[in-house]
Design a protein around this motif. Structure first.
Motif, PDB file in Angstrom:
ATOM      1  N   PHE A 150       0.823  -1.197   0.000  1.00  0.00           N
ATOM      2  CA  PHE A 150       0.000   0.000   0.000  1.00  0.00           C
ATOM      3  C   PHE A 150       0.865   1.257   0.000  1.00  0.00           C
ATOM      4  CE2 PHE A 150      -2.564   3.294   2.076  1.00  0.00           C
ATOM      5  CZ  PHE A 150      -3.642   3.304   1.218  1.00  0.00           C
ATOM      6  N   ARG A 151       1.994   1.212   0.707  1.00  0.00           N
ATOM      7  CA  ARG A 151       2.821   2.416   0.798  1.00  0.00           C
ATOM      8  C   ARG A 151       3.356   2.844  -0.567  1.00  0.00           C
ATOM      9  NH1 ARG A 151       6.895  -1.107   3.677  1.00  0.00           N
ATOM     10  NH2 ARG A 151       8.537  -1.388   2.154  1.00  0.00           N
ATOM     11  N   ARG A 152       3.588   1.896  -1.471  1.00  0.00           N
ATOM     12  CA  ARG A 152       4.041   2.252  -2.822  1.00  0.00           C
ATOM     13  C   ARG A 152       2.947   2.962  -3.593  1.00  0.00           C
ATOM     14  NH1 ARG A 152       6.855  -3.004  -4.481  1.00  0.00           N
ATOM     15  NH2 ARG A 152       8.691  -2.800  -3.221  1.00  0.00           N
ATOM     16  N   SER A 153       1.748   2.418  -3.521  1.00  0.00           N
ATOM     17  CA  SER A 153       0.613   3.042  -4.215  1.00  0.00           C
ATOM     18  C   SER A 153       0.331   4.418  -3.638  1.00  0.00           C
ATOM     19  CB  SER A 153      -0.636   2.166  -4.103  1.00  0.00           C
ATOM     20  OG  SER A 153      -0.435   0.952  -4.782  1.00  0.00           O
ATOM     21  N   GLU A 168      11.124   9.787   0.509  1.00  0.00           N
ATOM     22  CA  GLU A 168      11.049   8.356   0.841  1.00  0.00           C
ATOM     23  C   GLU A 168       9.605   7.856   0.822  1.00  0.00           C
ATOM     24  OE1 GLU A 168      14.760   7.185   3.617  1.00  0.00           O
ATOM     25  OE2 GLU A 168      13.342   8.606   4.531  1.00  0.00           O
ATOM     26  N   ILE A 169       8.682   8.682   1.263  1.00  0.00           N
ATOM     27  CA  ILE A 169       7.266   8.306   1.222  1.00  0.00           C
ATOM     28  C   ILE A 169       6.808   8.167  -0.225  1.00  0.00           C
ATOM     29  CG2 ILE A 169       4.911   9.125   1.696  1.00  0.00           C
ATOM     30  CD1 ILE A 169       6.105  10.385   4.291  1.00  0.00           C
ATOM     31  N   GLU A 170       7.166   9.128  -1.059  1.00  0.00           N
ATOM     32  CA  GLU A 170       6.768   9.069  -2.474  1.00  0.00           C
ATOM     33  C   GLU A 170       7.341   7.852  -3.178  1.00  0.00           C
ATOM     34  OE1 GLU A 170       7.573  12.624  -4.662  1.00  0.00           O
ATOM     35  OE2 GLU A 170       5.968  13.753  -3.683  1.00  0.00           O
ATOM     36  N   ARG A 171       8.517   7.411  -2.766  1.00  0.00           N
ATOM     37  CA  ARG A 171       9.137   6.231  -3.389  1.00  0.00           C
ATOM     38  C   ARG A 171       8.689   4.922  -2.742  1.00  0.00           C
ATOM     39  NH1 ARG A 171      14.853   6.950  -2.533  1.00  0.00           N
ATOM     40  NH2 ARG A 171      14.363   8.717  -1.212  1.00  0.00           N
ATOM     41  N   GLY A 172       7.794   5.015  -1.756  1.00  0.00           N
ATOM     42  CA  GLY A 172       7.268   3.814  -1.113  1.00  0.00           C
ATOM     43  C   GLY A 172       8.237   3.166  -0.159  1.00  0.00           C
ATOM     44  N   GLN A 173       9.224   3.903   0.296  1.00  0.00           N
ATOM     45  CA  GLN A 173      10.224   3.342   1.208  1.00  0.00           C
ATOM     46  C   GLN A 173       9.874   3.541   2.677  1.00  0.00           C
ATOM     47  OE1 GLN A 173      13.750   5.308  -0.227  1.00  0.00           O
ATOM     48  NE2 GLN A 173      14.188   3.640  -1.646  1.00  0.00           N
ATOM     49  N   LYS A 174       8.997   4.512   2.956  1.00  0.00           N
ATOM     50  CA  LYS A 174       8.590   4.800   4.341  1.00  0.00           C
ATOM     51  C   LYS A 174       7.076   4.831   4.430  1.00  0.00           C
ATOM     52  CE  LYS A 174      12.601   5.754   6.304  1.00  0.00           C
ATOM     53  NZ  LYS A 174      13.171   5.060   7.397  1.00  0.00           N
ATOM     54  N   GLU A 175       6.568   4.430   5.592  1.00  0.00           N
ATOM     55  CA  GLU A 175       5.137   4.511   5.891  1.00  0.00           C
ATOM     56  C   GLU A 175       4.860   5.886   6.478  1.00  0.00           C
ATOM     57  OE1 GLU A 175       2.714   2.138   5.652  1.00  0.00           O
ATOM     58  OE2 GLU A 175       3.913   0.372   5.187  1.00  0.00           O
ATOM     59  N   ALA A 176       3.815   6.527   6.015  1.00  0.00           N
ATOM     60  CA  ALA A 176       3.430   7.829   6.549  1.00  0.00           C
ATOM     61  C   ALA A 176       2.414   7.637   7.666  1.00  0.00           C
ATOM     62  CB  ALA A 176       2.826   8.689   5.444  1.00  0.00           C
ATOM     63  N   SER A 177       2.618   8.313   8.783  1.00  0.00           N
ATOM     64  CA  SER A 177       1.620   8.277   9.858  1.00  0.00           C
ATOM     65  C   SER A 177       0.386   9.036   9.384  1.00  0.00           C
ATOM     66  CB  SER A 177       2.178   8.934  11.120  1.00  0.00           C
ATOM     67  OG  SER A 177       2.309  10.338  10.930  1.00  0.00           O
ATOM     68  N   SER A 178      -0.717   8.840  10.058  1.00  0.00           N
ATOM     69  CA  SER A 178      -1.945   9.527   9.668  1.00  0.00           C
ATOM     70  C   SER A 178      -1.787  11.037   9.807  1.00  0.00           C
ATOM     71  CB  SER A 178      -3.133   9.031  10.493  1.00  0.00           C
ATOM     72  OG  SER A 178      -2.887   9.193  11.874  1.00  0.00           O
ATOM     73  N   GLU A 179      -1.061  11.489  10.837  1.00  0.00           N
ATOM     74  CA  GLU A 179      -0.840  12.924  11.024  1.00  0.00           C
ATOM     75  C   GLU A 179       0.010  13.502   9.896  1.00  0.00           C
ATOM     76  OE1 GLU A 179      -0.188  10.647  13.393  1.00  0.00           O
ATOM     77  OE2 GLU A 179      -1.629  11.097  14.981  1.00  0.00           O
ATOM     78  N   LEU A 180       1.060  12.791   9.541  1.00  0.00           N
ATOM     79  CA  LEU A 180       1.937  13.257   8.470  1.00  0.00           C
ATOM     80  C   LEU A 180       1.202  13.257   7.129  1.00  0.00           C
ATOM     81  CD1 LEU A 180       5.553  13.036   8.086  1.00  0.00           C
ATOM     82  CD2 LEU A 180       4.307  11.935   6.245  1.00  0.00           C
TER      83      LEU A 180
END
Length: 102
Positions: free
Chosen positions: A4-7, A39-51
Protein backbone atom coordinates in the motif's frame (compact mmCIF):
# COMPACT_ATOMS: atom_id res chain seq x y z
CA UNK A 1 3.02 -8.78 -2.88
CA UNK A 2 1.27 -5.46 -3.28
CA UNK A 3 2.44 -2.74 -0.89
CA UNK A 4 0.00 0.00 0.00
CA UNK A 5 2.82 2.42 0.80
CA UNK A 6 4.04 2.25 -2.82
CA UNK A 7 0.61 3.04 -4.22
CA UNK A 8 0.17 5.82 -1.68
CA UNK A 9 3.54 7.30 -2.62
CA UNK A 10 2.65 7.15 -6.31
CA UNK A 11 -0.60 9.03 -5.68
CA UNK A 12 1.12 11.69 -3.57
CA UNK A 13 3.84 12.19 -6.19
CA UNK A 14 1.28 12.42 -9.00
CA UNK A 15 -0.78 14.99 -7.08
CA UNK A 16 2.33 17.06 -6.32
CA UNK A 17 3.44 17.01 -9.94
CA UNK A 18 -0.06 17.86 -11.20
CA UNK A 19 0.17 20.99 -9.06
CA UNK A 20 3.66 21.73 -10.36
CA UNK A 21 5.05 21.73 -6.82
CA UNK A 22 8.58 20.73 -5.89
CA UNK A 23 9.47 18.53 -2.95
CA UNK A 24 10.97 21.62 -1.35
CA UNK A 25 7.68 23.52 -1.62
CA UNK A 26 5.64 20.66 -0.16
CA UNK A 27 8.24 20.21 2.56
CA UNK A 28 7.99 23.87 3.60
CA UNK A 29 4.19 23.90 3.46
CA UNK A 30 3.72 20.60 5.33
CA UNK A 31 6.63 21.18 7.73
CA UNK A 32 8.04 17.76 6.92
CA UNK A 33 11.62 17.10 5.86
CA UNK A 34 12.21 16.94 2.13
CA UNK A 35 14.05 13.63 2.44
CA UNK A 36 11.22 12.01 4.36
CA UNK A 37 8.64 13.11 1.78
CA UNK A 38 10.88 11.72 -0.95
CA UNK A 39 11.05 8.36 0.84
CA UNK A 40 7.27 8.31 1.22
CA UNK A 41 6.77 9.07 -2.47
CA UNK A 42 9.14 6.23 -3.39
CA UNK A 43 7.27 3.81 -1.11
CA UNK A 44 10.22 3.34 1.21
CA UNK A 45 8.59 4.80 4.34
CA UNK A 46 5.14 4.51 5.89
CA UNK A 47 3.43 7.83 6.55
CA UNK A 48 1.62 8.28 9.86
CA UNK A 49 -1.94 9.53 9.67
CA UNK A 50 -0.84 12.92 11.02
CA UNK A 51 1.94 13.26 8.47
CA UNK A 52 -0.34 12.14 5.66
CA UNK A 53 -2.93 14.73 6.69
CA UNK A 54 -0.21 17.40 6.66
CA UNK A 55 0.93 16.38 3.17
CA UNK A 56 -2.65 16.38 1.87
CA UNK A 57 -3.21 19.86 3.34
CA UNK A 58 -0.02 21.09 1.67
CA UNK A 59 -1.24 19.64 -1.64
CA UNK A 60 -4.77 20.97 -1.03
CA UNK A 61 -6.24 17.54 -1.71
CA UNK A 62 -8.67 15.64 0.54
CA UNK A 63 -7.12 12.75 2.45
CA UNK A 64 -10.09 10.58 1.46
CA UNK A 65 -9.30 11.13 -2.24
CA UNK A 66 -5.65 10.15 -1.80
CA UNK A 67 -6.59 7.02 0.14
CA UNK A 68 -9.29 6.09 -2.39
CA UNK A 69 -6.89 6.42 -5.35
CA UNK A 70 -4.20 4.40 -3.56
CA UNK A 71 -6.74 1.72 -2.63
CA UNK A 72 -7.99 1.50 -6.22
CA UNK A 73 -4.41 1.07 -7.45
CA UNK A 74 -3.82 -1.73 -4.94
CA UNK A 75 -7.05 -3.46 -6.02
CA UNK A 76 -5.94 -3.26 -9.66
CA UNK A 77 -2.55 -4.78 -8.83
CA UNK A 78 -4.16 -7.57 -6.80
CA UNK A 79 -6.54 -8.41 -9.64
CA UNK A 80 -3.68 -8.46 -12.11
CA UNK A 81 -1.62 -10.71 -9.82
CA UNK A 82 -4.57 -13.08 -9.31
CA UNK A 83 -5.16 -13.29 -13.06
CA UNK A 84 -1.49 -14.07 -13.65
CA UNK A 85 -1.56 -16.83 -11.02
CA UNK A 86 -4.66 -18.35 -12.64
CA UNK A 87 -3.06 -18.28 -16.08
CA UNK A 88 0.08 -19.98 -14.79
CA UNK A 89 -1.94 -22.63 -12.92
CA UNK A 90 -4.17 -23.43 -15.90
CA UNK A 91 -2.77 -26.25 -18.09
CA UNK A 92 -1.83 -25.13 -21.57
CA UNK A 93 -3.76 -26.67 -24.46
CA UNK A 94 -1.83 -29.49 -26.08
CA UNK A 95 -3.17 -29.04 -29.55
CA UNK A 96 -3.97 -32.77 -29.84
CA UNK A 97 -7.06 -33.56 -31.87
CA UNK A 98 -9.07 -36.59 -30.89
CA UNK A 99 -11.23 -38.10 -33.60
CA UNK A 100 -14.23 -40.26 -32.89
CA UNK A 101 -15.41 -43.05 -35.18
CA UNK A 102 -19.12 -42.98 -34.70
Amino acid sequence: MVLFRRSLGDVLRRKRMELGMTLREVSAEARVSLGYISEIERGQKEASSELLASLCAALDVPLSLVLREASTAVAREEALAARTVLEVARPAPTGDVVASAA
